[in-house]
Design a protein around this motif. Sequence first.
Motif, PDB file in Angstrom:
ATOM      1  N   ALA A  28       0.835  -1.208   0.000  1.00  0.00           N
ATOM      2  CA  ALA A  28       0.000   0.000   0.000  1.00  0.00           C
ATOM      3  C   ALA A  28       0.866   1.253   0.000  1.00  0.00           C
ATOM      4  O   ALA A  28       0.572   2.222  -0.715  1.00  0.00           O
ATOM      5  N   ALA A  29       1.941   1.243   0.773  1.00  0.00           N
ATOM      6  CA  ALA A  29       2.827   2.404   0.822  1.00  0.00           C
ATOM      7  C   ALA A  29       3.497   2.637  -0.527  1.00  0.00           C
ATOM      8  O   ALA A  29       3.633   3.785  -0.973  1.00  0.00           O
ATOM      9  N   MET A  30       3.885   1.566  -1.209  1.00  0.00           N
ATOM     10  CA  MET A  30       4.548   1.733  -2.504  1.00  0.00           C
ATOM     11  C   MET A  30       3.579   2.232  -3.570  1.00  0.00           C
ATOM     12  O   MET A  30       3.947   3.025  -4.433  1.00  0.00           O
ATOM     13  N   ILE A  31       2.333   1.794  -3.513  1.00  0.00           N
ATOM     14  CA  ILE A  31       1.317   2.320  -4.434  1.00  0.00           C
ATOM     15  C   ILE A  31       1.110   3.804  -4.176  1.00  0.00           C
ATOM     16  O   ILE A  31       1.041   4.614  -5.104  1.00  0.00           O
ATOM     17  N   PHE A  32       1.038   4.172  -2.899  1.00  0.00           N
ATOM     18  CA  PHE A  32       0.866   5.574  -2.525  1.00  0.00           C
ATOM     19  C   PHE A  32       2.067   6.409  -2.968  1.00  0.00           C
ATOM     20  O   PHE A  32       1.907   7.465  -3.582  1.00  0.00           O
ATOM     21  N   PHE A  33       3.276   5.941  -2.665  1.00  0.00           N
ATOM     22  CA  PHE A  33       4.474   6.693  -3.039  1.00  0.00           C
ATOM     23  C   PHE A  33       4.631   6.798  -4.549  1.00  0.00           C
ATOM     24  O   PHE A  33       5.078   7.822  -5.058  1.00  0.00           O
ATOM     25  N   SER A  34       4.273   5.744  -5.265  1.00  0.00           N
ATOM     26  CA  SER A  34       4.394   5.813  -6.726  1.00  0.00           C
ATOM     27  C   SER A  34       3.425   6.830  -7.323  1.00  0.00           C
ATOM     28  O   SER A  34       3.669   7.361  -8.400  1.00  0.00           O
ATOM     29  N   ALA A  35       2.344   7.098  -6.619  1.00  0.00           N
ATOM     30  CA  ALA A  35       1.372   8.073  -7.111  1.00  0.00           C
ATOM     31  C   ALA A  35       1.777   9.508  -6.785  1.00  0.00           C
ATOM     32  O   ALA A  35       1.401  10.426  -7.508  1.00  0.00           O
ATOM     33  N   ILE A  36       2.547   9.718  -5.714  1.00  0.00           N
ATOM     34  CA  ILE A  36       2.852  11.092  -5.307  1.00  0.00           C
ATOM     35  C   ILE A  36       4.262  11.553  -5.656  1.00  0.00           C
ATOM     36  O   ILE A  36       4.520  12.751  -5.624  1.00  0.00           O
ATOM     37  N   LEU A  37       5.169  10.632  -5.986  1.00  0.00           N
ATOM     38  CA  LEU A  37       6.533  11.049  -6.295  1.00  0.00           C
ATOM     39  C   LEU A  37       6.579  11.731  -7.668  1.00  0.00           C
ATOM     40  O   LEU A  37       6.104  11.184  -8.657  1.00  0.00           O
ATOM     41  N   PRO A  38       7.168  12.943  -7.730  1.00  0.00           N
ATOM     42  CA  PRO A  38       7.224  13.677  -9.001  1.00  0.00           C
ATOM     43  C   PRO A  38       8.449  13.286  -9.825  1.00  0.00           C
ATOM     44  O   PRO A  38       9.392  14.050  -9.968  1.00  0.00           O
ATOM     45  N   MET A  39       8.434  12.074 -10.361  1.00  0.00           N
ATOM     46  CA  MET A  39       9.560  11.579 -11.147  1.00  0.00           C
ATOM     47  C   MET A  39       9.033  10.895 -12.402  1.00  0.00           C
ATOM     48  O   MET A  39       7.832  10.702 -12.548  1.00  0.00           O
ATOM     49  N   THR A  42      10.262   5.449 -14.731  1.00  0.00           N
ATOM     50  CA  THR A  42      11.419   4.631 -14.418  1.00  0.00           C
ATOM     51  C   THR A  42      12.007   5.014 -13.065  1.00  0.00           C
ATOM     52  O   THR A  42      12.355   4.151 -12.259  1.00  0.00           O
ATOM     53  N   GLY A  43      12.093   6.303 -12.813  1.00  0.00           N
ATOM     54  CA  GLY A  43      12.606   6.782 -11.532  1.00  0.00           C
ATOM     55  C   GLY A  43      11.725   6.354 -10.366  1.00  0.00           C
ATOM     56  O   GLY A  43      12.225   5.966  -9.306  1.00  0.00           O
ATOM     57  N   VAL A  44      10.424   6.435 -10.568  1.00  0.00           N
ATOM     58  CA  VAL A  44       9.486   6.011  -9.525  1.00  0.00           C
ATOM     59  C   VAL A  44       9.610   4.516  -9.270  1.00  0.00           C
ATOM     60  O   VAL A  44       9.591   4.070  -8.124  1.00  0.00           O
ATOM     61  N   LEU A  45       9.765   3.738 -10.319  1.00  0.00           N
ATOM     62  CA  LEU A  45       9.912   2.289 -10.169  1.00  0.00           C
ATOM     63  C   LEU A  45      11.152   1.943  -9.348  1.00  0.00           C
ATOM     64  O   LEU A  45      11.084   1.148  -8.417  1.00  0.00           O
ATOM     65  N   VAL A  46      12.266   2.573  -9.681  1.00  0.00           N
ATOM     66  CA  VAL A  46      13.501   2.309  -8.943  1.00  0.00           C
ATOM     67  C   VAL A  46      13.383   2.800  -7.500  1.00  0.00           C
ATOM     68  O   VAL A  46      13.765   2.101  -6.561  1.00  0.00           O
ATOM     69  N   MET A  47      12.847   4.005  -7.307  1.00  0.00           N
ATOM     70  CA  MET A  47      12.731   4.572  -5.967  1.00  0.00           C
ATOM     71  C   MET A  47      11.817   3.739  -5.076  1.00  0.00           C
ATOM     72  O   MET A  47      12.154   3.462  -3.929  1.00  0.00           O
ATOM     73  N   THR A  48      10.670   3.329  -5.579  1.00  0.00           N
ATOM     74  CA  THR A  48       9.767   2.532  -4.753  1.00  0.00           C
ATOM     75  C   THR A  48      10.319   1.133  -4.506  1.00  0.00           C
ATOM     76  O   THR A  48      10.083   0.560  -3.438  1.00  0.00           O
ATOM     77  N   ALA A  49      11.064   0.585  -5.454  1.00  0.00           N
ATOM     78  CA  ALA A  49      11.679  -0.726  -5.227  1.00  0.00           C
ATOM     79  C   ALA A  49      12.704  -0.646  -4.109  1.00  0.00           C
ATOM     80  O   ALA A  49      12.750  -1.526  -3.227  1.00  0.00           O
ATOM     81  N   LEU A  50      13.510   0.386  -4.102  1.00  0.00           N
ATOM     82  CA  LEU A  50      14.500   0.549  -3.045  1.00  0.00           C
ATOM     83  C   LEU A  50      13.847   0.904  -1.710  1.00  0.00           C
ATOM     84  O   LEU A  50      14.247   0.403  -0.652  1.00  0.00           O
ATOM     85  N   LEU A  51      12.849   1.749  -1.765  1.00  0.00           N
ATOM     86  CA  LEU A  51      12.159   2.171  -0.548  1.00  0.00           C
ATOM     87  C   LEU A  51      11.366   1.032   0.084  1.00  0.00           C
ATOM     88  O   LEU A  51      11.176   0.998   1.302  1.00  0.00           O
ATOM     89  N   SER A  52      10.922   0.089  -0.724  1.00  0.00           N
ATOM     90  CA  SER A  52      10.125  -1.016  -0.185  1.00  0.00           C
ATOM     91  C   SER A  52      10.904  -1.848   0.823  1.00  0.00           C
ATOM     92  O   SER A  52      10.340  -2.337   1.799  1.00  0.00           O
ATOM     93  N   PHE A  53      12.209  -2.010   0.613  1.00  0.00           N
ATOM     94  CA  PHE A  53      13.016  -2.764   1.569  1.00  0.00           C
ATOM     95  C   PHE A  53      13.063  -2.076   2.931  1.00  0.00           C
ATOM     96  O   PHE A  53      12.977  -2.719   3.971  1.00  0.00           O
TER      97      PHE A  53
END
Length: 94
Positions: A28-39, A42-53
């Motif tokens: 849920a947090a990664m779905i939320f972050f992917s929706a609000i990050l202004p990138m 590709t940048g959002v995918l990498v950022m949420t993948a790293l942030l998920s850990f």
Amino acid sequence: MHMTLPYPARIALLILAAIIGGYVFTSAAMIFFSAILPMSRTGVLVMTALLSFVVYCAAIIWVFAVRDVGRAWLGLLLPSIPMLVIGIWLTETV
């Protein structure tokens, strides 16, 4: 009336909360972050993948810090619902 669980049952339920509840919270947090990050996408995918850990590890640590099965489940699932709804809503409106 508060029911006391035997120690092995409490630990088993905390492990389930950490694994399943942590996964739901992290998703849920990664779905939320992917929706609000202004990138870019590709940048959002990498950022949420790293942030998920980080988020999943923090959720697991939090579950065992709380040590109460009910609070652990509620603490993971209650914030997950608004994050998921807002994240999906923001994704659909873009």
